[in-house]
Design a protein around this motif. Sequence first.
Motif, PDB file in Angstrom:
ATOM      1  N   LEU A 102       0.826  -1.206   0.000  1.00  0.00           N
ATOM      2  CA  LEU A 102       0.000   0.000   0.000  1.00  0.00           C
ATOM      3  C   LEU A 102       0.864   1.262   0.000  1.00  0.00           C
ATOM      4  N   LEU A 103       1.874   1.288   0.838  1.00  0.00           N
ATOM      5  CA  LEU A 103       2.763   2.454   0.909  1.00  0.00           C
ATOM      6  C   LEU A 103       3.477   2.682  -0.415  1.00  0.00           C
ATOM      7  N   ILE A 106       1.126   4.161  -3.093  1.00  0.00           N
ATOM      8  CA  ILE A 106       0.892   5.596  -2.926  1.00  0.00           C
ATOM      9  C   ILE A 106       2.076   6.402  -3.443  1.00  0.00           C
ATOM     10  N   SER A 109       2.203   6.372  -7.381  1.00  0.00           N
ATOM     11  CA  SER A 109       1.189   7.207  -8.021  1.00  0.00           C
ATOM     12  C   SER A 109       1.534   8.688  -7.899  1.00  0.00           C
ATOM     13  N   LEU A 110       2.028   9.090  -6.744  1.00  0.00           N
ATOM     14  CA  LEU A 110       2.421  10.487  -6.561  1.00  0.00           C
ATOM     15  C   LEU A 110       3.627  10.846  -7.425  1.00  0.00           C
ATOM     16  N   VAL A 146      -3.404   2.877  -6.727  1.00  0.00           N
ATOM     17  CA  VAL A 146      -3.452   2.180  -5.435  1.00  0.00           C
ATOM     18  C   VAL A 146      -4.437   1.009  -5.464  1.00  0.00           C
TER      19      VAL A 146
END
Length: 450
Positions: A102-103, A106, A109-110, A146
């Motif tokens: 998950l981390l 993120i 995507s950023l 995500v």
Amino acid sequence: MADTMVFEALPVRQAVLKQILPAIASQMIALLYSLADTYFVGILNAPAQTAAITIVYPSFVMLTAISNLFGIGGASLIARKLGKKETQDAKEVASISFWLGLLTAILFSLSFLLLARPILTLCGATEATYPFAAAYAKWVVVFGGVPTILNTLLANLVRAEGAAAQASFGVSLGGILNILLDPVFILPKFLGMGVIGAGVATALSNTVSAAYFLLYLYLRRRDTILNISPAHLRQTEKHLKAILSIGFPSALQYGLTVVAVAAQSAFVAKYATEATAALGIVKKLDQLPLYFSIGVANGLLPLLAFSHSAGNELRRREAFRFGAAISFGFALFCVIIYEGFAPQLASLFISDPQTIGYGAAFLRRMVLAMPFMALCYPMIIQFQAMGKVREALITSILRKGVLDVPLLFLMDGLFPLYGCMWVQPIVDFFSLIVASGFYFRMQKGNKHEV
């Protein structure tokens, strides 16, 4: 707790089919929704929008690379822990794989949001195609990144404890929803958003799939080892190396696929927009045997890992050979169909004659890689299931990375444009030779093998 009967009690062929059939089904539905994007955008008869999907594809593949880093690595380790009856360790591995996945999702995507223009330009975007590619990527990579990663990651973890049917349902749920939403968002007679609508549909459908898996884990929290409590993160140092070492070859293979696909797209983009659009169509068509083989490999992984960890090498060998035979047979069938009906298949996605001509020529060359690939994927998964990091890593790098780009320069120089399509068959053939060498040496080194 985990239903390991399928791993240790069922007859080998029955166990293999129980694992791989749901995995293949979910991959086929995932393929259909991938094809749906290209099909419905192709109805618009706008090569620039069809080309946008091709350009964004390498970035989308990176989402799979991240999910495999923690999904394949975690699933292999979970199944091996279950084979040794180390249930608490399996719980810790599941939680660590989820939260780190998950981390990483993120952060990816950023990062893409900040670097979209140079990334898409590197992947072949031109002034004509960049606006469409950027808009499509915003939805499938930035907003949808995500949930897309969690969808695949959680499917692998769920499959690792023997729940192949539930994993298949979760992936299939998003795929079916995407197929239903595509025409609504894309076509002029509905919302008319074009390729942007394809991105919206993909992001929404993957969000629904990820939500299903999270709900599944919550409802089964008392009878599953897939406990994703953050409290288990205290054991990260204990398990992280094992997760990453096994997941890294799969992640690297998909990551290097980004480089290879981007390089191929960039070579093709020098010639014509129609050629780029045709390459995108062919990439969709040759995904049928590819997705089938991935389904076989993903289904085999926990069965092979559990059997190896439990010391049942004979069962592992029989399961691998049966699964690999199914994968290879389907690939041969696809070669026959694709060679015989290449123009007709290309015309399913677009009516532009020039694009169809390029597509048929490309398809007849590229599909020859499929039988080799159909054996390479199960081989690599077997190495990962057994914790054979070196063998998995070398084979993965050979499939994507070491040979692709140099061969693109060579083959494009010898046979402009069309030579690029011979690269993958050559690379997969060589990779299979190396993987087979590892496999037979491994057989000889195990006293349980015959």
